[in-house]
Motif scaffolding. Structure first.
Motif, PDB file in Angstrom:
ATOM      1  N   THR A 132       0.824  -1.209   0.000  1.00  0.00           N
ATOM      2  CA  THR A 132       0.000   0.000   0.000  1.00  0.00           C
ATOM      3  C   THR A 132       0.858   1.259   0.000  1.00  0.00           C
ATOM      4  O   THR A 132       0.529   2.250  -0.670  1.00  0.00           O
ATOM      5  N   TYR A 133       1.972   1.238   0.752  1.00  0.00           N
ATOM      6  CA  TYR A 133       2.880   2.394   0.721  1.00  0.00           C
ATOM      7  C   TYR A 133       3.327   2.682  -0.715  1.00  0.00           C
ATOM      8  O   TYR A 133       3.356   3.836  -1.161  1.00  0.00           O
ATOM      9  N   ALA A 134       3.706   1.625  -1.432  1.00  0.00           N
ATOM     10  CA  ALA A 134       4.168   1.795  -2.806  1.00  0.00           C
ATOM     11  C   ALA A 134       3.048   2.311  -3.698  1.00  0.00           C
ATOM     12  O   ALA A 134       3.267   3.161  -4.569  1.00  0.00           O
ATOM     13  N   ASP A 135       1.837   1.816  -3.476  1.00  0.00           N
ATOM     14  CA  ASP A 135       0.699   2.269  -4.268  1.00  0.00           C
ATOM     15  C   ASP A 135       0.333   3.715  -3.926  1.00  0.00           C
ATOM     16  O   ASP A 135      -0.094   4.476  -4.797  1.00  0.00           O
ATOM     17  N   ASP A 136       0.479   4.092  -2.647  1.00  0.00           N
ATOM     18  CA  ASP A 136       0.246   5.492  -2.268  1.00  0.00           C
ATOM     19  C   ASP A 136       1.235   6.412  -2.982  1.00  0.00           C
ATOM     20  O   ASP A 136       0.876   7.500  -3.447  1.00  0.00           O
ATOM     21  N   LEU A 137       2.482   5.967  -3.042  1.00  0.00           N
ATOM     22  CA  LEU A 137       3.504   6.751  -3.738  1.00  0.00           C
ATOM     23  C   LEU A 137       3.175   6.857  -5.223  1.00  0.00           C
ATOM     24  O   LEU A 137       3.331   7.927  -5.834  1.00  0.00           O
ATOM     25  N   ALA A 138       2.688   5.764  -5.799  1.00  0.00           N
ATOM     26  CA  ALA A 138       2.277   5.787  -7.202  1.00  0.00           C
ATOM     27  C   ALA A 138       1.113   6.757  -7.412  1.00  0.00           C
ATOM     28  O   ALA A 138       1.062   7.492  -8.412  1.00  0.00           O
ATOM     29  N   ALA A 139       0.180   6.779  -6.455  1.00  0.00           N
ATOM     30  CA  ALA A 139      -0.963   7.687  -6.556  1.00  0.00           C
ATOM     31  C   ALA A 139      -0.493   9.140  -6.537  1.00  0.00           C
ATOM     32  O   ALA A 139      -1.022   9.983  -7.273  1.00  0.00           O
ATOM     33  N   VAL A 177      10.679   3.013  -2.044  1.00  0.00           N
ATOM     34  CA  VAL A 177      11.110   3.320  -3.411  1.00  0.00           C
ATOM     35  C   VAL A 177      11.354   2.039  -4.200  1.00  0.00           C
ATOM     36  O   VAL A 177      10.904   1.890  -5.345  1.00  0.00           O
ATOM     37  N   THR A 178      12.054   1.110  -3.583  1.00  0.00           N
ATOM     38  CA  THR A 178      12.376  -0.155  -4.256  1.00  0.00           C
ATOM     39  C   THR A 178      11.114  -0.936  -4.587  1.00  0.00           C
ATOM     40  O   THR A 178      10.965  -1.486  -5.691  1.00  0.00           O
ATOM     41  N   HIS A 179      10.176  -0.984  -3.646  1.00  0.00           N
ATOM     42  CA  HIS A 179       8.941  -1.736  -3.876  1.00  0.00           C
ATOM     43  C   HIS A 179       8.034  -1.016  -4.868  1.00  0.00           C
ATOM     44  O   HIS A 179       7.284  -1.680  -5.597  1.00  0.00           O
ATOM     45  N   TYR A 180       8.102   0.303  -4.892  1.00  0.00           N
ATOM     46  CA  TYR A 180       7.368   1.045  -5.929  1.00  0.00           C
ATOM     47  C   TYR A 180       7.800   0.555  -7.303  1.00  0.00           C
ATOM     48  O   TYR A 180       6.969   0.283  -8.183  1.00  0.00           O
ATOM     49  N   ILE A 181       9.105   0.458  -7.497  1.00  0.00           N
ATOM     50  CA  ILE A 181       9.610   0.016  -8.793  1.00  0.00           C
ATOM     51  C   ILE A 181       9.226  -1.439  -9.049  1.00  0.00           C
ATOM     52  O   ILE A 181       8.865  -1.815 -10.165  1.00  0.00           O
ATOM     53  N   GLY A 182       9.267  -2.264  -8.007  1.00  0.00           N
ATOM     54  CA  GLY A 182       8.864  -3.656  -8.166  1.00  0.00           C
ATOM     55  C   GLY A 182       7.424  -3.798  -8.620  1.00  0.00           C
ATOM     56  O   GLY A 182       7.082  -4.713  -9.382  1.00  0.00           O
ATOM     57  N   ARG A 183       6.551  -2.893  -8.158  1.00  0.00           N
ATOM     58  CA  ARG A 183       5.121  -2.973  -8.477  1.00  0.00           C
ATOM     59  C   ARG A 183       4.722  -2.124  -9.683  1.00  0.00           C
ATOM     60  O   ARG A 183       3.784  -2.475 -10.409  1.00  0.00           O
ATOM     61  N   HIS A 184       5.410  -1.001  -9.887  1.00  0.00           N
ATOM     62  CA  HIS A 184       4.958  -0.044 -10.901  1.00  0.00           C
ATOM     63  C   HIS A 184       5.980   0.240 -11.997  1.00  0.00           C
ATOM     64  O   HIS A 184       5.679   0.989 -12.928  1.00  0.00           O
ATOM     65  N   VAL A 195      10.541   6.971 -13.878  1.00  0.00           N
ATOM     66  CA  VAL A 195      11.744   7.107 -13.049  1.00  0.00           C
ATOM     67  C   VAL A 195      12.993   7.261 -13.903  1.00  0.00           C
ATOM     68  O   VAL A 195      13.217   6.501 -14.848  1.00  0.00           O
ATOM     69  N   ALA A 196      13.831   8.240 -13.542  1.00  0.00           N
ATOM     70  CA  ALA A 196      15.096   8.457 -14.243  1.00  0.00           C
ATOM     71  C   ALA A 196      16.267   7.880 -13.467  1.00  0.00           C
ATOM     72  O   ALA A 196      17.180   7.281 -14.041  1.00  0.00           O
ATOM     73  N   LEU A 231      14.665  -5.142  -6.131  1.00  0.00           N
ATOM     74  CA  LEU A 231      15.968  -4.586  -6.496  1.00  0.00           C
ATOM     75  C   LEU A 231      16.378  -5.029  -7.896  1.00  0.00           C
ATOM     76  O   LEU A 231      16.959  -4.249  -8.662  1.00  0.00           O
ATOM     77  N   ARG A 232      16.073  -6.261  -8.239  1.00  0.00           N
ATOM     78  CA  ARG A 232      16.445  -6.785  -9.559  1.00  0.00           C
ATOM     79  C   ARG A 232      15.698  -6.080 -10.690  1.00  0.00           C
ATOM     80  O   ARG A 232      16.131  -6.132 -11.839  1.00  0.00           O
ATOM     81  N   LYS A 233      14.593  -5.434 -10.368  1.00  0.00           N
ATOM     82  CA  LYS A 233      13.802  -4.750 -11.392  1.00  0.00           C
ATOM     83  C   LYS A 233      14.255  -3.306 -11.606  1.00  0.00           C
ATOM     84  O   LYS A 233      13.733  -2.628 -12.496  1.00  0.00           O
ATOM     85  N   ILE A 234      15.194  -2.837 -10.816  1.00  0.00           N
ATOM     86  CA  ILE A 234      15.693  -1.471 -11.008  1.00  0.00           C
ATOM     87  C   ILE A 234      16.610  -1.453 -12.221  1.00  0.00           C
ATOM     88  O   ILE A 234      17.662  -2.082 -12.222  1.00  0.00           O
ATOM     89  N   ASP A 235      16.209  -0.720 -13.236  1.00  0.00           N
ATOM     90  CA  ASP A 235      16.974  -0.678 -14.491  1.00  0.00           C
ATOM     91  C   ASP A 235      17.350   0.744 -14.877  1.00  0.00           C
ATOM     92  O   ASP A 235      17.509   1.068 -16.056  1.00  0.00           O
TER      93      ASP A 235
END
Length: 288
Positions: free
Chosen positions: A72-79, A101-108, A113-114, A209-213
């Motif tokens: 939910t934290y990651a989804d709130d950040l996405a919102a 931040v890491t989980h945001y990227i994992g989910r979204h 993101v730059a 973390l593996r999804k951070i590109d």
């Protein structure tokens, strides 16, 4: 106060200053967006748009019974990022905020993101397991739970000592910093703060973390008493492809505060694409 309403109706407070490429800051537990004020003023003065929010059940955001979890934290950040229509974002996360931040990227993903900056961040996993022998035992987090539940006012005051390295010989203790930490912590809701302990301690962020590109800078103090570097920064630098790691020798957990000018300079250099003094590119496990 500006707020964004999330899918479940919770209202998330945020600050939005300046103009230019956006930098979004995620704070640690049990703090608020105010923990980033020095960075926001500095980076805003350098021509960037700076944004920081209070995680739900922290600070000025709604205190919710449900939803105090990393999904939910990651989804709130996405919102928040969707509502402000942010693009080319530099995401900066400290401690629990690094998990966010890491989980945001994992989910979204990283479409918005730059770059990413992780500071004393909890990924990949703080809990000691057979696969993660360098982590901390569950008992250590049970102590945090008990201290927060029994007398969080006293616990938060005491926590400032190891958090900022003020318990080390020769440390220059700032009572103002300690009081600010205490005030920010006491603004939050007890239920949400208790729930959050599991999220920063028992959640495994390895796959995120593996999804951070995108280019990633990892900053960590080698005397961090809250999030030990061995199971956190050093491990994350091995997982994120192409990550750049900078170790602050003798550095504590509260680097953005205790090493404010040095941290700000490193952040500015990285955002501008300039070399970060003392940082080294890492070879990830996947690249090895």
């Amino acid at each position: 106060m500006p707020k964004v309403r999330t899918e479940d109706g919770a209202e998330i407070f945020y600050k939005d200053w300046g103009s230019g490429q956006p930098i979004v800051f995620s704070h640690g537990w049990p703090l608020t967006a105010d923990a980033w004020d020095a960075q926001m003023v500095f980076m805003g003065g350098q021509g960037f748009r700076v944004i920081a929010h209070d995680r739900r059940s922290h600070g000025r955001s709604d205190q919710t019974w449900h939803g105090n979890d990393m999904d939910t934290y990651a989804d709130d950040l996405a919102a928040l990022m969707d509502a402000l229509d942010l693009h080319d974002v530099v995401m900066v996360g400290h401690s629990t905020g690094g998990g966010e931040v890491t989980h945001y990227i994992g989910r979204h993903g990283t479409a918005r993101v730059a770059k990413v900056v992780l500071v004393g961040a909890v990924p990949p996993l703080m809990l000691k397991t057979e696969a993660n022998p360098g982590g901390l035992p569950l008992d250590a987090f049970d102590v945090i739970r008990k201290g927060t539940y029994d007398n969080r006012a006293e616990f938060f005051r005491d926590l400032t000592l190891p958090f900022y390295g003020y318990n080390r010989p020769g440390a220059q203790v700032s009572e103002g910093v300690r009081e600010s930490f205490w005030l920010q912590g006491m603004m939050g809701g007890l239920k949400g703060q208790l729930d959050c302990i599991r999220e920063f301690s028992e959640v495994d962020y390895t796959e995120d973390l593996r999804k951070i590109d995108v280019p990633t800078l990892i900053l960590h103090g080698d005397d961090d008493q809250i999030v030990p570097i061995g199971a956190a920064g050093l491990m994350s630098a091995k997982i994120v492809s192409g990550a750049v790691l900078k170790i602050y020798e003798g550095g504590d957990h509260g680097l953005p505060t205790t090493h404010q000018d040095r941290f700000n300079a490193d952040l500015l250099a990285f955002v501008r694409g300039e070399p970060v003094v003392g940082a080294r590119a890492q070879r990830s496990q996947e690249d090895a």
